[in-house]
Design a protein around this motif. Sequence first.
Motif, short mmCIF file in Angstrom:
data_model
loop_
_atom_site.label_atom_id
_atom_site.label_comp_id
_atom_site.label_asym_id
_atom_site.label_seq_id
_atom_site.Cartn_x
_atom_site.Cartn_y
_atom_site.Cartn_z
N PRO A 188 64.31 -27.38 40.37
CA PRO A 188 62.93 -27.53 40.87
C PRO A 188 62.08 -28.49 40.04
O PRO A 188 61.30 -29.27 40.59
CB PRO A 188 62.37 -26.11 40.79
CG PRO A 188 63.55 -25.22 40.78
CD PRO A 188 64.67 -25.97 40.18
N SER A 189 62.21 -28.44 38.71
CA SER A 189 61.35 -29.30 37.89
C SER A 189 61.74 -30.77 38.03
O SER A 189 60.88 -31.63 38.22
CB SER A 189 61.40 -28.86 36.42
OG SER A 189 62.69 -29.08 35.88
N GLU B 261 66.47 -30.34 32.25
CA GLU B 261 67.86 -29.89 32.19
C GLU B 261 68.03 -28.39 32.20
O GLU B 261 69.14 -27.88 32.07
CB GLU B 261 68.52 -30.48 30.94
CG GLU B 261 67.75 -30.14 29.68
CD GLU B 261 68.49 -30.54 28.41
OE1 GLU B 261 69.73 -30.53 28.43
OE2 GLU B 261 67.84 -30.85 27.42
N ASP C 239 72.46 -35.27 37.94
CA ASP C 239 72.76 -33.84 37.83
C ASP C 239 74.26 -33.65 37.68
O ASP C 239 75.05 -34.38 38.25
CB ASP C 239 72.25 -33.05 39.04
CG ASP C 239 72.16 -31.56 38.75
OD1 ASP C 239 71.05 -31.09 38.44
OD2 ASP C 239 73.20 -30.87 38.81
N ARG C 240 74.61 -32.62 36.91
CA ARG C 240 76.04 -32.42 36.66
C ARG C 240 76.71 -31.67 37.79
O ARG C 240 77.93 -31.64 37.89
CB ARG C 240 76.24 -31.69 35.34
CG ARG C 240 75.66 -30.31 35.40
CD ARG C 240 75.88 -29.52 34.16
NE ARG C 240 75.14 -28.28 34.37
CZ ARG C 240 74.71 -27.49 33.45
NH1 ARG C 240 74.93 -27.77 32.20
NH2 ARG C 240 74.05 -26.39 33.73
N GLY C 241 75.93 -31.02 38.66
CA GLY C 241 76.51 -30.21 39.73
C GLY C 241 77.18 -31.08 40.79
O GLY C 241 76.92 -32.28 40.89
N VAL D 45 66.75 -36.05 34.02
CA VAL D 45 68.00 -35.32 33.78
C VAL D 45 67.88 -33.94 34.40
O VAL D 45 67.14 -33.10 33.90
CB VAL D 45 68.29 -35.19 32.27
CG1 VAL D 45 69.61 -34.47 32.04
CG2 VAL D 45 68.27 -36.55 31.60
N THR E 17 77.74 -35.66 37.32
CA THR E 17 77.63 -36.51 36.14
C THR E 17 76.80 -35.79 35.09
O THR E 17 75.68 -35.36 35.38
CB THR E 17 76.94 -37.84 36.50
OG1 THR E 17 77.65 -38.43 37.59
CG2 THR E 17 76.93 -38.80 35.33
N THR E 18 77.34 -35.60 33.92
CA THR E 18 76.64 -34.89 32.87
C THR E 18 76.05 -35.89 31.88
O THR E 18 76.75 -36.79 31.43
CB THR E 18 77.61 -33.95 32.12
OG1 THR E 18 78.19 -33.05 33.07
CG2 THR E 18 76.88 -33.15 31.06
N VAL E 19 74.78 -35.73 31.60
CA VAL E 19 74.18 -36.55 30.55
C VAL E 19 74.62 -35.96 29.22
O VAL E 19 74.44 -34.78 28.96
CB VAL E 19 72.64 -36.55 30.66
CG1 VAL E 19 72.03 -37.21 29.43
CG2 VAL E 19 72.21 -37.26 31.92
N ALA F 104 58.02 -24.69 36.90
CA ALA F 104 58.93 -25.84 36.80
C ALA F 104 58.41 -26.99 37.66
O ALA F 104 58.30 -28.13 37.21
CB ALA F 104 60.33 -25.43 37.24
N GLY G 9 58.90 -18.77 37.72
CA GLY G 9 59.60 -19.80 36.96
C GLY G 9 59.61 -21.12 37.71
O GLY G 9 59.16 -22.15 37.21
N SER G 10 60.08 -21.04 38.96
CA SER G 10 60.22 -22.28 39.72
C SER G 10 58.87 -22.96 39.96
O SER G 10 58.79 -24.18 40.01
CB SER G 10 60.90 -22.00 41.05
OG SER G 10 60.13 -21.11 41.81
N ASN G 11 57.81 -22.17 40.07
CA ASN G 11 56.50 -22.79 40.29
C ASN G 11 55.99 -23.47 39.03
O ASN G 11 55.36 -24.53 39.09
CB ASN G 11 55.49 -21.75 40.81
CG ASN G 11 55.41 -20.52 39.94
OD1 ASN G 11 56.37 -20.15 39.28
ND2 ASN G 11 54.26 -19.87 39.92
#
Lengths: 299, 435
Positions: B14-15, B162, B34-36, B10, B128-130, B321, B317-319
């Motif tokens: 990055p993660s 998420e 992904d909801r985007g 979900v 699409t949103t979970v 993730a 953060g992204s690393n």
Amino acid sequence: MDEPIIEALEPPKPEPKGLNIVVCIKQVPDSAQIRVHPVTNTIMRQGVPTIINPYDLFALEEALRLRDQYDGQVTVLSMGPPMAEDALRRALGLGADRAVLITDRRFAGSDTLATSFALATALGKIAEERPIDIVFTGKQTIDGDTAQVGPGIARRMGLNQLTYVSAIDSLDLGQKAIVVRRRSEGGVQVLRSRLPCLITMLEDTNTIRRGSIQDLLRAARAPVAIWSAEDAGVADPMKCGLRGSPTVVKRVFAPSPRAEKAEMVTIEGKAPAQIGDALIDLLFARDPKLEAVMTAPRP
Amino acid sequence: MSDHFDAIVVGAGPSGNACAYVMAKAGLNVLQIDRGEYPGSKNVQGAILYADALERIIPDFRDDAPLERHVIEQRFWMLSEKSHTGAQYRSDEFNEERPNRYTILRAQFDKWFSRQVRAAGAVLITETTVKDLIKDDAGRVIGVITDREGGPIYANAVVLAEGVNGIVGQRAKLRPEIKANHVALAVKETLFLPEETVRERFNLAGEEDGVVIEVLGSVSSGMVGTGFLYTNKESISIGVGCLLSDFAETKIAPYALLDKFKQHPSVAPLLKGAEMKEYVAHLIPEGGYDAIPRLTGDGWLIVGDAGQFVNAVHREGSNLAMTSGRLAAETLIQLRAEGKPVTEATLKLYRDKLADSFVMKDLKKYRKVPRLLEGNRQFFTTYPAVVNKAMQMFLRVDGVDKASKEAAMMRGVAKARGGWWGVVTDIFKMARAWR
Ligand SMILES: Cc1cc2nc3c(=O)[nH]c(=O)nc-3n(C[C@H](O)[C@H](O)[C@H](O)COP(=O)(O)OP(=O)(O)OC[C@H]3O[C@@H](n4cnc5c(N)ncnc54)[C@H](O)[C@@H]3O)c2cc1C
């Protein structure tokens, strides 16, 4: 490996039912997100997300509704660079059954004449499998705004063209006839046509659906058929791409912003006549030539 | 038709991308949602990419990933209303063959990453949103429900990538709601400037050299927070982030804070003539180690921001993730190879991998920092102001002798904290939190 003794027999395919519809779509840059380079004043296409030409979505939805009602198959067809596959995949996710991309270096630089030639030829190829009942296109594209491709296809394929259609009133599969409403200058025409025909849909005539999870899964996994010029049956290279395009875009640019600025003036008095007089005085004060022209006696 | 996958991921940040990529590469049947509108479309622009974490997933990412500049210089500023005192480090050694940190635009980067994920064989569905997770009678997570028609979709494991809000996890009662003092609200703008101007203003010789500025002090208007500025190829990312609870209490409008930062006399000349391209606001988990929710359960696990994996002190953060996403993927790959089910017990493997990695080690190291800063606002207010005052006194030539100046500076520092004892305590507290 040994030759099989009994040759495998293809089970007979079920006779296809319902309508065979093809919707022509185009991938375009999202014009809402195009920026003008502040220094060079050129249009920056890099990094601009692409979308399905919004007008085409009305055509696609109308096609899907007909399929849902009368059964059949909706194929989306696009001519474009390889990355236009994204647009086709999105159309599959919205519920289209099959997607065909015709892509070839030789198509590069096509104007509306060459585009309608290539698309009409590919449509002919699709029709070889099974005759097409309706070809849909959007009213026009947001990046070209010509509204010529739909009619161009119809002309080349010898189809009745129903342009600027706002609604489909009825369709008779047995009689192969369709009745539509068409916006025309000063009114609405109700037109009856035989099938096959070509329809260009007007905007805001329906709302594109959200595909179901199954549509999306199918779209993510289904292959998009990729046809080269040869695959599409385009034999005459002189009719394709730049060579087949009499129209040439000389330059694309953003109109330079006007130097004058808007300005607010304060006018004493409230009566409309007073305000009007004061405004005219101001204008004339700024542009004496204008006064001379406007106040000169008429010949 | 019911669909069954080895794993459903979900989120395509990055993660989620790291996790889906590694699993798909290993031949697992992966669905990512992904909801985007497209991956990256909901993700905050302009960021630092730490090469190492990505290199462990896609070794040759430099060949085609959309990278802006690599960082050769880092500046730290202590800001007061009209001044800044700074330290900076620049090294030509950062101009290496495989640079260590890059500036990126997230929208482009995430799109690229997502393409790699799909090329590796994962199935991606967007827009699409979970909405929720489905559980069996024993409470084991077995699939997801989305906001589209036709579902549910089943999987052996659901990876919650998420992001910070963790709404799906909350709704499924796997975790509590996040607290306002565990998240920072960051606002950020991307400002367009011609390429040459960026290089001139930041004194950059190479076309791909870049600068990062980290800012502490008046930029946060008394709140717990920091500002930052990065150079991209043809733009500058500038932003400021403060604890959400502080914004709520002070009623300061985030955009007003950013505007003030942009107008600071040390900042404004860097931005002169720039055109705003984008404005975004996003939450950053900053609660640190103690804010980490439960990370695993029967059929599910959490990666990335959803697990509060952000090192606020180092702005990483992204690393974290990507690394947590990779470790989750490796875990699920191993469990599948061994024919083991995905349960709270077997997922100990993931928790161990995390504990063994820099992710948990760093978060543990700075465990006390978030609470320390929240309770000691002088680090954001008094100290930067005093330091700038002192610098000015030190540099101004006005007939006062140097010894008197030094004495006054020292007294000023002490007075600001109610005597030397206050200063010593602060140093001690900081050192302890850092340990
Ligand atoms: C202003 C700002 C600056 C930052 N700067 C840096 C930096 O310079 N360097 C750095 O390393 N880190 C930085 N970070 C942190 C970094 O952005 C995050 O740590 C990282 O994005 C976390 O990745 P993620 O995949 O866990 O979550 P996200 O990137 O938040 O991705 C989550 C994804 O899940 C999707 N999603 C959420 N809920 C659902 C749902 N119910 N259904 C479907 N999809 C869903 C979202 O659309 C999103 O795409 C910054 C953060 C902010 C806010």
